[in-house]
Scaffold this motif. Sequence first.
Motif, mmCIF file in Angstrom:
data_model
loop_
_atom_site.group_PDB
_atom_site.id
_atom_site.type_symbol
_atom_site.label_atom_id
_atom_site.label_comp_id
_atom_site.label_asym_id
_atom_site.label_seq_id
_atom_site.Cartn_x
_atom_site.Cartn_y
_atom_site.Cartn_z
ATOM 1 N N HIS A 89 0.828 -1.207 0.000
ATOM 2 C CA HIS A 89 0.000 0.000 0.000
ATOM 3 C C HIS A 89 0.866 1.263 0.000
ATOM 4 O O HIS A 89 1.929 1.311 0.619
ATOM 5 C CB HIS A 89 -0.910 -0.008 1.228
ATOM 6 C CG HIS A 89 -2.012 0.991 1.168
ATOM 7 N ND1 HIS A 89 -1.834 2.319 1.516
ATOM 8 C CD2 HIS A 89 -3.314 0.878 0.796
ATOM 9 C CE1 HIS A 89 -2.971 2.970 1.370
ATOM 10 N NE2 HIS A 89 -3.883 2.126 0.928
ATOM 11 N N GLY A 95 0.376 4.000 1.528
ATOM 12 C CA GLY A 95 0.537 4.514 2.885
ATOM 13 C C GLY A 95 1.655 3.810 3.629
ATOM 14 O O GLY A 95 2.363 4.425 4.438
ATOM 15 N N TYR A 104 -0.189 6.358 10.584
ATOM 16 C CA TYR A 104 -0.266 5.040 9.950
ATOM 17 C C TYR A 104 -1.422 4.222 10.517
ATOM 18 O O TYR A 104 -2.188 3.596 9.778
ATOM 19 C CB TYR A 104 1.047 4.285 10.123
ATOM 20 C CG TYR A 104 1.075 2.997 9.337
ATOM 21 C CD1 TYR A 104 0.871 3.005 7.958
ATOM 22 C CD2 TYR A 104 1.284 1.768 9.959
ATOM 23 C CE1 TYR A 104 0.877 1.827 7.232
ATOM 24 C CE2 TYR A 104 1.299 0.587 9.232
ATOM 25 C CZ TYR A 104 1.099 0.633 7.865
ATOM 26 O OH TYR A 104 1.103 -0.549 7.147
ATOM 27 N N LEU A 133 -4.682 5.482 9.225
ATOM 28 C CA LEU A 133 -4.896 5.021 7.852
ATOM 29 C C LEU A 133 -5.328 3.567 7.820
ATOM 30 O O LEU A 133 -6.264 3.192 7.102
ATOM 31 C CB LEU A 133 -3.602 5.201 7.054
ATOM 32 C CG LEU A 133 -3.628 4.655 5.624
ATOM 33 C CD1 LEU A 133 -4.574 5.476 4.764
ATOM 34 C CD2 LEU A 133 -2.223 4.653 5.027
ATOM 35 N N GLY A 153 -9.053 3.750 7.030
ATOM 36 C CA GLY A 153 -9.023 3.615 5.581
ATOM 37 C C GLY A 153 -10.091 2.686 5.048
ATOM 38 O O GLY A 153 -10.616 2.882 3.942
ATOM 39 N N GLU A 154 -10.432 1.675 5.836
ATOM 40 C CA GLU A 154 -11.464 0.716 5.401
ATOM 41 C C GLU A 154 -12.800 1.419 5.162
ATOM 42 O O GLU A 154 -13.565 1.022 4.282
ATOM 43 C CB GLU A 154 -11.649 -0.377 6.454
ATOM 44 C CG GLU A 154 -10.413 -1.219 6.725
ATOM 45 C CD GLU A 154 -10.124 -2.222 5.626
ATOM 46 O OE1 GLU A 154 -10.872 -2.253 4.623
ATOM 47 O OE2 GLU A 154 -9.149 -2.978 5.779
ATOM 48 N N GLY A 179 -13.117 4.672 4.275
ATOM 49 C CA GLY A 179 -12.968 5.481 3.075
ATOM 50 C C GLY A 179 -12.974 4.653 1.801
ATOM 51 O O GLY A 179 -13.518 5.067 0.774
ATOM 52 N N TRP A 180 -12.375 3.461 1.893
ATOM 53 C CA TRP A 180 -12.340 2.577 0.726
ATOM 54 C C TRP A 180 -13.638 1.781 0.586
ATOM 55 O O TRP A 180 -13.863 1.118 -0.423
ATOM 56 C CB TRP A 180 -11.169 1.600 0.845
ATOM 57 C CG TRP A 180 -9.842 2.262 1.062
ATOM 58 C CD1 TRP A 180 -9.415 3.440 0.524
ATOM 59 C CD2 TRP A 180 -8.782 1.805 1.920
ATOM 60 N NE1 TRP A 180 -8.150 3.740 0.985
ATOM 61 C CE2 TRP A 180 -7.736 2.764 1.833
ATOM 62 C CE3 TRP A 180 -8.601 0.681 2.740
ATOM 63 C CZ2 TRP A 180 -6.534 2.624 2.541
ATOM 64 C CZ3 TRP A 180 -7.417 0.544 3.431
ATOM 65 C CH2 TRP A 180 -6.404 1.511 3.342
ATOM 66 N N SER A 219 -12.974 8.361 9.938
ATOM 67 C CA SER A 219 -12.256 9.290 9.075
ATOM 68 C C SER A 219 -10.764 9.238 9.393
ATOM 69 O O SER A 219 -10.368 9.387 10.546
ATOM 70 C CB SER A 219 -12.764 10.722 9.279
ATOM 71 O OG SER A 219 -11.891 11.669 8.708
ATOM 72 N N THR A 220 -9.951 9.030 8.375
ATOM 73 C CA THR A 220 -8.502 8.982 8.576
ATOM 74 C C THR A 220 -7.975 10.321 9.072
ATOM 75 O O THR A 220 -7.180 10.387 10.013
ATOM 76 C CB THR A 220 -7.795 8.610 7.259
ATOM 77 O OG1 THR A 220 -8.272 7.343 6.805
ATOM 78 C CG2 THR A 220 -6.290 8.533 7.458
#
Length: 282
Positions: A15, A17, A78, A81, A85-86, A88-89, A182-183
């Motif tokens: 990734h 990130g 980190y 993220l 991130g899950e 957001g994705w 939210s990251t």
Amino acid sequence: MRNIVSAEWTKLLPHRGTWLLVWLYPIAVGLIMAITIGVKLASRDPATAITAKTWIEQTTPIWYVPMISLGRYLVAAYFALVFAGEYGWNTWKLVVPHAARWKLIGAKYLVATGLLYLAWIGAAAIAALLQFTKFGIAGESIPQGVTLAAILAAHGKLVLLGIAPLLITAAYASVMAVLTRSTLAAFLISLVFVTLDELLGKIVGGLSNFGVEWLAVPYRVLPSYHLDNWTSWLRDGTGYQLKLASGTIVSYSQTTSLVALTLWIVGLGALCLFAFRRQDIN
């Protein structure tokens, strides 16, 4: 559980990130050490004798990352993220139906922590290797007392010192990631918590000069004091004491701080799992 950890590893390893916030460390150390070697060779300065302790210390800076503010900010970024991130994705819905939620959370902690330590170990190995290379190219002798055992002992002590602040930082970021989804929000709030850890003791001591000592109560409970105290016990063999203007001294034993930090880490991890288990993932 093994399959979930393997899947998380496969997902995070390449990734972007991870490249920015994890593989950054060995790459940066390699570049800095290489530049140092180049400068040393170009300067042609006469060799300056150093002790074995200094020689070894020059290979250990990477282990201060989880102990300093900037390093903890990067760690928080980190973990924010990895966990947020899950959302957001929008990928949680693909994995939640197929595995227990505690396993998904546990895998994220394990893999994110494992990747960071893998990068730091790699950076430390690069630093040691290039330190030997620098002295070899310059024709300088390695100080007496530089042995594998001495190098591992010095690095191991710093690894131990960094565990508690790393875990506390990871707990801050993961909880905020799950609660805010939210990251960016998770990172910013974690940044505030980390900064509070670093500054609360100074704030409490400063305000006590103006007769404001009530902040000493939360200071005794929050991770801030116990991180300093635990580190002081491990590094110096004595506890950290904060003397207030009134003469009151904030001081606890090593065991008390260990218990307090354990409760904070476990408690925040449990809160992260509790919040995640109650979420409706669509």
